[in-house]
Design an enzyme around this catalytic site. Structure first.
Site: not given
Ligand code: UD1
Length: 419
Positions: A18, A88, A112, A301, A323
């Site tokens: 990540n 993603r 995922d 994770d 999350i």
């Molecule tokens: C990253 C990690 C993933 C980890 C996650 C949380 C990478 C490639 N992946 O994913 O392994 O599990 O952080 O620690 O680094 N959300 C929204 N709107 C947005 C952005 C996010 O609603 O614009 C929500 C998502 O649906 C989710 C939550 O916020 O429920 C957390 O997402 P986020 O922290 O952004 O995770 P990722 O960056 O996708």
């Protein structure tokens, strides 16, 4: 794989998936050759390398641990659907390309199957920096022909991806940007460290308030990827569930405080090493409650791995997933192995059983895959995990590493060569 072996020995963790993927995206911010060390040999790095190549970069060293990325003066600005769909994290090129090119087209992602994972916070942040964002034919099109301008952004939730995209756009914006309620993950701190070495001006890395003073240009650097805390935790739990004794090298226990405390509460002896930690477990684990939260809370994770620990514990525990709502799909597979679990919304009660019982199961995402492998290590008889390409996305040859520790595990299908 056949369950029952006690894992013992030592294992070395490489750089974090990540982090590495985002460091690769951050390389786009500077013309010239960026070199990244401790890059894991995983499928997602191959996908990101191909994405960068299609943007005009020359990427060398995939699969060697050291990656060099030669970024042209004017990179391309379109990230194709076939790549973004399979990973993603491809959307992390959004911020850097918008900052460098003033325009970017990124296909809406897949990756995922763990919940809706919106992009609203990414988009809102870029709009606040002065971009226009439209959705056309499956592509997100962001434009800022006159450049981005510093602003204040408040995130509803400390999203890792949104923090990174806004950060990587803001480093080249005019003036100061403040990201409030920013994510604090060690991988964000790692990206801030690399950006700072490139010439960016960032205050507050690792806190929930990032202040970024835009600069005119950045220079490429050589950077070492932070160790993968999730992989380290996976081996720590593997040691605990197999009543093993494992030294996890190149691991940063300060990034794993809650997870290691939970293992201690479960009955493991966790001790520090110069470059990592050692986990020794001599009894059946106690069950431990876990509640997933943004860092420094317990990582989502690591939730599947701890579900497995609880599934074979001598008590019962509550797992709360805050999350990703769909992450409990994995628990259905654990039921197939004889676990006793009841779910209600984002809570699951896991009652430990004496033995799991091997069966065919399906990995639906990278961490679910890791969880199922751990379950197979302690299940009676044979467990067949399919969907292993998910595991390849985030683990650098998990089968060989577990075999070296004494696990009885074979790979039936060789990984498909990619790019
Ligand atoms: C990253 C990690 C993933 C980890 C996650 C949380 C990478 C490639 N992946 O994913 O392994 O599990 O952080 O620690 O680094 N959300 C929204 N709107 C947005 C952005 C996010 O609603 O614009 C929500 C998502 O649906 C989710 C939550 O916020 O429920 C957390 O997402 P986020 O922290 O952004 O995770 P990722 O960056 O996708």
């Amino acid at each position: 794989m056949t369950g029952g072996a006690r894992l013992a020995g030592e294992v070395r963790v490489t750089g974090a998936k990540n982090s590495a993927l985002k460091l690769m995206a951050a390389a786009l911010l500077a013309e010239g050759v960026t070199v990244l060390d401790e890059v894991p040999r995983i499928l997602d790095v191959s996908i990101m390398s191909e994405l960068l190549r299609r943007l005009g970069c020359v990427v060398e060293g995939v699969g060697t641990g050291t990656l060099s990325i030669d970024v042209p003066a004017v990179p391309g600005h379109e990230a194709d659907y076939d790549l973004v769909r399979s990973m993603r994290a491809s959307i992390s090129v959004l911020g850097p390309l918008l900052a460098r090119c003033g325009e970017v087209h990124v296909a809406f992602p897949g990756g995922d199957a763990i919940g809706s994972r919106g992009l609203d916070m990414h988009i809102d942040g870029l709009v606040k920096l002065g971009a226009t964002v439209e959705n056309e034919h499956g592509y997100l099109i962001a434009k800022a022909p006159k450049g981005l301008v510093g602003t204040s952004v408040w995130l509803d939730f400390p999203s890792v991806g949104a923090t990174e995209n806004i950060l990587m756009a803001a480093v080249l914006a005019k003036g100061t940007t403040v990201i409030d309620n920013a994510a604090r993950e060690p991988e964000i701190v790692d990206i801030c460290a690399m950006l700072t070495a490139m010439g960016a001006k960032i205050d507050g890395a690792g806190t929930s308030m990032l202040e970024i003073h835009g600069v005119d240009g950045l220079a490429p650097v050589r950077h070492r990827t932070v160790p993968d805390r999730i992989v380290a935790a996976t081996f720590a739990v593997a040691a605990a569930v197999t009543h093993g004794d494992v030294m996890v090298r190149n691991a940063r226990s300060e990034h794993l405080e809650i997870a290691l405390d939970k293992l201690t509460a479960a009955g493991a002896a966790v001790s520090a090493l110069d470059d990592g930690f050692r986990v020794v477990m001599e009894r059946r684990p106690h069950a431990v409650d876990v509640v997933t939260l943004p860092y420094p809370g317990f990582a989502t994770d690591m939730q599947p791995q701890f579900a497995v620990l609880n599934a074979v514990s001598d008590g019962h525990a509550m797992i709360t997933e805050n999350i990703f709502e769909a992450r409990f799909v994995f628990l259905q597979e654990l039921l197939r192995l004889g676990a006793s679990i009841r779910t209600d919304g984002h809570h699951a009660i896991v009652r430990g059983v004496e033995r799991l019982s091997g069966a065919p199961v399906v990995a639906t995402d990278v961490r679910a895959g890791a969880g199922l492998v751990l379950a197979g290590l302690v299940a009676d008889g044979e467990t067949l995990v399919s969907g292993v390409h998910h595991i390849d996305r985030g683990y650098d040859d998990l089968v060989s590493q577990l075999t070296a520790l004494g696990g009885s595990i074979q790979r039936e299908l060789e990984p498909e060569p990619r790019f």
